[in-house]
Motif scaffolding. Structure first.
Motif, short mmCIF file in Angstrom:
data_model
loop_
_atom_site.label_atom_id
_atom_site.label_comp_id
_atom_site.label_asym_id
_atom_site.label_seq_id
_atom_site.Cartn_x
_atom_site.Cartn_y
_atom_site.Cartn_z
N UNK A 1 -4.20 -2.28 37.50
CA UNK A 1 -3.06 -3.11 37.89
C UNK A 1 -2.59 -2.77 39.29
N UNK A 2 -2.49 -1.48 39.60
CA UNK A 2 -2.06 -1.07 40.95
C UNK A 2 -3.04 -1.59 42.01
N UNK A 3 -4.31 -1.60 41.68
CA UNK A 3 -5.33 -2.01 42.64
C UNK A 3 -5.27 -3.51 42.92
N UNK A 4 -4.75 -4.28 41.97
CA UNK A 4 -4.66 -5.74 42.15
C UNK A 4 -3.27 -6.18 42.61
N UNK A 5 -2.41 -5.24 42.97
CA UNK A 5 -1.10 -5.64 43.51
C UNK A 5 -1.30 -6.38 44.83
N UNK A 6 -0.50 -7.40 45.04
CA UNK A 6 -0.60 -8.21 46.25
C UNK A 6 -1.61 -9.33 46.16
N UNK B 1 -12.29 -1.90 42.10
CA UNK B 1 -12.20 -1.87 40.64
C UNK B 1 -13.33 -2.69 40.02
N UNK B 2 -13.58 -3.87 40.57
CA UNK B 2 -14.64 -4.73 40.06
C UNK B 2 -16.00 -4.07 40.20
N UNK B 3 -16.27 -3.42 41.33
CA UNK B 3 -17.54 -2.73 41.54
C UNK B 3 -17.75 -1.62 40.52
N UNK B 4 -16.70 -0.89 40.23
CA UNK B 4 -16.79 0.18 39.23
C UNK B 4 -17.03 -0.41 37.84
N UNK B 5 -16.29 -1.46 37.51
CA UNK B 5 -16.45 -2.10 36.20
C UNK B 5 -17.89 -2.57 35.99
N UNK B 6 -18.48 -3.23 37.00
CA UNK B 6 -19.81 -3.81 36.85
C UNK B 6 -20.89 -2.75 36.67
#
Length: 471
Positions: free
Chosen positions: A184-189, A234-239
């Protein structure tokens, strides 16, 4: 002299039902002239084929050209595309992701964002999973749907951070509450440009906007990684997570191969075919999360080829598949706009799934009410011997001679409906029905008319069978 080995038409029909929305007998026969592997490659590379020409439907629905205020014509347009596309897998992948990355109109009631959301899924459906998640995270419909516009550096909102992990990528049990907070913090803004209000202006498009002053630039720990992460990190880590590969590949298996239990049970219920999931996961990592590569593995696998009737058709599949057989709506005829309401009556409102969880699938598509809607629709669409698809079926039966015995009548009808495989009991009932009036006869005009009526009656009976509900 080089000879071309034809692909088994039953296998072609199976592939076209799963990678698309089915086919009529003429289309099936056309595709048997090429190898199965080449057909798979054509499906996986939709850009090789022309897109649907929207000009014709735009003349019937001027709002498609003028504005995006009304969602209904755009759902109608999607049905028209599914029926007429030469890129069936492109539309099928959009339908798949619409279920998995479920986003609905009913919260915002902002049609332009929802329309653009479906176009985003259509454009990126076979892309790398990182691209899909990135475009989803930048999508105004999703941002509003899961409140990321309320996710601020000094006051985080965890909704999107939670769902991108729980429902869109990894599944429950593979992350912690701290991981959710870091996401959530990473997607702020990550927000959107506020469109003008509906009244008195009408609907206007929105677009992604990154508000740098509202982003949390602090250090975060996420799934064992530490850094000043943003959403793309975050997306790179998730994938790269094995849990992601397993979860998404199980979704692909559930949608394209075989009905699985509902998603909430996946954390405690193993897949029906673990070896199949393992092979898809292997392809995921070999291709670095490329969905096109994973789908190539899926369609070429023997377990896919042998998965006949292991999936209940969702309403959209059922409707479009029936119409491809009947030959309706090759052009924007009256009645096209009613397909949205028909699909809703069967339990699926396109562009408006019931929740972020999407729809429950498999046998949950079927109850007394929805089954009645399905059967009535199929019978209505295939009840007229003048319809082009029905005429094609009649012609195929006639090709077998001036007299057609009951056994051949049944087998040719099942072939004409996509090489439909039925149980011994169903086959026996169809044969008994065919035998009541003996051989079909086409020697005279009167005999032909009587036989055509019998063909239509047999059509009604077959599309009312349990087997016709399955892909």
């Amino acid at each position: 002299m080089t000879t071309t080995t034809k692909t088994d038409p039953a296998l072609v029909s199976h592939l076209l039902r799963r990678a698309g929305f089915g086919s009529d007998i003429t289309e099936t026969n056309h595709y048997t002239s090429q190898s199965y592997e080449r057909l798979v490659e054509d499906l996986l590379n939709p850009e090789k084929f022309p897109d649907v020409d929207d000009n014709a439907i735009g003349r019937y629905y001027p709002s498609l050209a003028a504005c995006k205020d009304d969602l209904g014509p755009w759902v109608t347009r999607w049905f028209y595309r599914m029926i007429n596309t030469k890129r069936p897998l492109q539309e099928k992948m959009a339908l798949f992701w619409h279920h998995v990355l479920a986003t609905a109109w009913f919260k915002s009631e902002h049609s332009p964002s929802m329309i653009d959301h479906i176009q985003m899924l259509t454009t990126n459906g076979l892309a790398n999973f990182r691209t899909i998640l990135l475009e989803l995270s930048r999508d105004p419909a999703m941002i509003y749907w899961l409140d990321n516009n309320e996710n601020h550096a000094k006051s985080i909102n965890e909704n999107y951070g939670r769902e991108i992990l729980e429902l869109f990528s990894m599944g429950i049990g593979n992350y912690s509450e701290d991981d959710i907070k870091s996401a959530a913090r990473s997607f702020t803004g990550w927000s959107f440009k506020q469109p003008l209000p509906l009244y008195p202006f009408g609907h206007y498009d929105s677009e992604f906007r990154f508000i740098s002053d509202d982003h949390d630039y602090g250090e975060k720990t996420f799934l064992g990684h530490k850094g000043n992460f943003n959403g793309e990190d975050i997306i790179n880590i998730i994938a790269s997570q094995e849990a992601t590969a397993k979860f998404v590949c199980r979704h692909l298996y559930n949608f394209f191969v075989e009905d699985e239990p509902q998603v909430p049970a996946w954390s405690i219920t193993p897949p029906k075919n673990q070896a199949a999931i393992d092979s898809l996961v292997k392809s995921w990592f070999e291709s670095d999360a490329d969905i096109r590569s994973v789908m190539r593995t899926l369609f070429n696998a023997e377990w896919f080829k042998n998965s006949l009737q292991k999936r209940v058709k969702c309403p959209a599949e059922f409707i479009v598949g029936t119409l491809k057989i009947s030959g309706d709506f090759k052009y924007p005829e009256p009645g096209l706009k009613d397909l949205d309401g028909t699909c809703i009556a069967m339990g699926q409102a396109l562009m408006n799934p019931p929740s972020v969880e999407g729809w429950h699938t498999g046998k949950e598509w079927i109850d007394g009410g929805t089954l009645t809607e399905r059967v009535n629709f199929a019978v209505k669409m295939l009840n007229d011997p003048k319809k082009p698809g029905v005429r094609d079926i009649i012609s195929i039966i006639k090709e077998n001679g001036k007299t057609v015995p009951p056994e051949m009548f049944v087998s040719k009808m099942l072939e004409a409906l996509g090489y439909l495989k039925v149980s011994d009991n169903t086959h026996s009932l169809l044969t008994d029905f065919a035998e009541k009036d003996g051989h079909l006869k086409f020697g005279t005009e009167k005999e032909s008319q009587k036989s055509e009526i019998r063909i239509v009656r047999m059509l009604r009976l077959i599309v009312s069978s349990m087997e016709f509900q399955f892909a």
